[in-house]
Motif scaffolding. Structure first.
Motif, short mmCIF file in Angstrom:
data_model
loop_
_atom_site.label_atom_id
_atom_site.label_comp_id
_atom_site.label_asym_id
_atom_site.label_seq_id
_atom_site.Cartn_x
_atom_site.Cartn_y
_atom_site.Cartn_z
N PHE A 51 0.86 -1.18 0.00
CA PHE A 51 0.00 0.00 0.00
C PHE A 51 0.90 1.23 0.00
CE2 PHE A 51 -2.38 -3.43 1.76
CZ PHE A 51 -3.69 -3.22 1.35
N SER A 52 0.71 2.12 -0.98
CA SER A 52 1.53 3.32 -1.08
C SER A 52 0.64 4.55 -1.06
CB SER A 52 2.37 3.28 -2.36
OG SER A 52 1.54 3.06 -3.49
N ILE A 57 -2.12 13.69 -4.95
CA ILE A 57 -3.55 13.46 -5.21
C ILE A 57 -4.27 12.89 -3.99
CG2 ILE A 57 -3.29 13.21 -7.70
CD1 ILE A 57 -3.50 10.16 -7.26
N ARG A 58 -3.54 12.66 -2.90
CA ARG A 58 -4.10 12.11 -1.65
C ARG A 58 -4.88 10.83 -1.91
NH1 ARG A 58 -6.35 17.57 1.13
NH2 ARG A 58 -4.44 18.73 0.89
N ALA A 59 -4.17 9.85 -2.45
CA ALA A 59 -4.78 8.56 -2.74
C ALA A 59 -3.84 7.44 -2.32
CB ALA A 59 -5.09 8.44 -4.23
N ILE A 60 -4.43 6.30 -2.00
CA ILE A 60 -3.69 5.10 -1.64
C ILE A 60 -3.69 4.18 -2.87
CG2 ILE A 60 -3.61 3.06 -0.14
CD1 ILE A 60 -3.30 5.58 1.49
N GLY A 61 -2.52 3.67 -3.23
CA GLY A 61 -2.40 2.71 -4.33
C GLY A 61 -2.05 1.35 -3.77
N ARG A 127 -11.14 1.98 -4.04
CA ARG A 127 -11.86 2.79 -3.06
C ARG A 127 -11.72 2.19 -1.66
NH1 ARG A 127 -17.00 2.27 -4.00
NH2 ARG A 127 -17.69 4.05 -2.82
N TRP A 128 -11.72 0.84 -1.57
CA TRP A 128 -11.58 0.21 -0.26
C TRP A 128 -10.22 0.51 0.36
CZ3 TRP A 128 -7.52 -3.05 -0.55
CH2 TRP A 128 -7.28 -3.76 -1.73
N ALA A 129 -9.20 0.72 -0.47
CA ALA A 129 -7.87 1.06 0.05
C ALA A 129 -7.88 2.46 0.66
CB ALA A 129 -6.82 0.96 -1.04
N GLN A 130 -8.66 3.37 0.09
CA GLN A 130 -8.76 4.73 0.65
C GLN A 130 -9.36 4.65 2.04
OE1 GLN A 130 -7.12 6.52 -1.73
NE2 GLN A 130 -7.39 4.58 -2.80
N TRP A 131 -10.37 3.81 2.20
CA TRP A 131 -11.05 3.62 3.48
C TRP A 131 -10.10 3.02 4.49
CZ3 TRP A 131 -14.15 5.01 6.88
CH2 TRP A 131 -14.95 4.20 7.65
N LEU A 132 -9.34 1.99 4.09
CA LEU A 132 -8.38 1.38 5.01
C LEU A 132 -7.30 2.37 5.43
CD1 LEU A 132 -7.66 -2.18 3.53
CD2 LEU A 132 -8.99 -1.60 5.57
#
Length: 162
Positions: A51-52, A57-61, A127-132
């Motif tokens: 997870f990065s 852009i304030r996002a999790i990849g 989207r679930w990664a953003q939540w986590l």
């Protein structure tokens, strides 16, 4: 440690490491921070996920070490295949991070938007990664929000699946 679905099975471990995420893209607008969180099943044969955080852009990849499993990861939740940005505001957030007189930045953001999530490759912006990662849940878009427990159970099960 997180257990597999149903509370049994092979546990998974979370770890934190410094350094660029695996195969980090070159586009500075989508550049990842140099800290990665890894989720790995204790079974040595199982895949692992990295997870990065992409600060502009304030996002999790999310990146799987076994790229052949990307499609099955995309189908983990039917309403979230990471083929688009998790939040339309991601590129808008990047504009202030660019030069104050934004004409070149607008062109760069427009070019990155045209590329879509491919600019983040190999990371996938679920989207679930953003939540986590504490960046959600996305509200008001009419899509289902999965609980953190449901996501972790699904991820742990996915990690140890053949």
């Amino acid at each position: 440690r997180a257990g597999a679905p149903g509370g049994g099975g092979a546990p998974a471990r979370l770890s934190l490491r410094e350094g660029a995420p695996p195969g980090a893209g070159a586009d500075p607008l989508f550049a990842a921070a140099a800290v990665v969180v890894e989720l790995r099943a204790c079974d040595a044969k199982a895949a692992s996920l990295s997870f990065s955080f992409h600060p502009a852009i304030r996002a999790i990849g999310v990146t799987c070490d076994d790229r052949s499993r990307d499609e099955s990861l995309r189908s983990l939740f039917s309403d979230d295949d990471a083929r688009g940005l998790p939040d339309e505001r991601c590129l808008l957030r990047a504009l202030p991070a660019q030069a104050p007189e934004a004409e070149p930045a607008r062109r760069q953001a427009s070019s990155a938007f045209d590329q879509g999530v491919e600019a983040m490759a190999p990371a996938l912006p679920f989207r679930w990664a953003q939540w986590l990662g504490g960046l959600g849940p996305p509200l008001g878009d009419g899509r289902e929000v999965h609980s953190i427990h449901a996501v972790m159970d699904a991820l742990c099960g996915w990690l140890v699946a053949a």
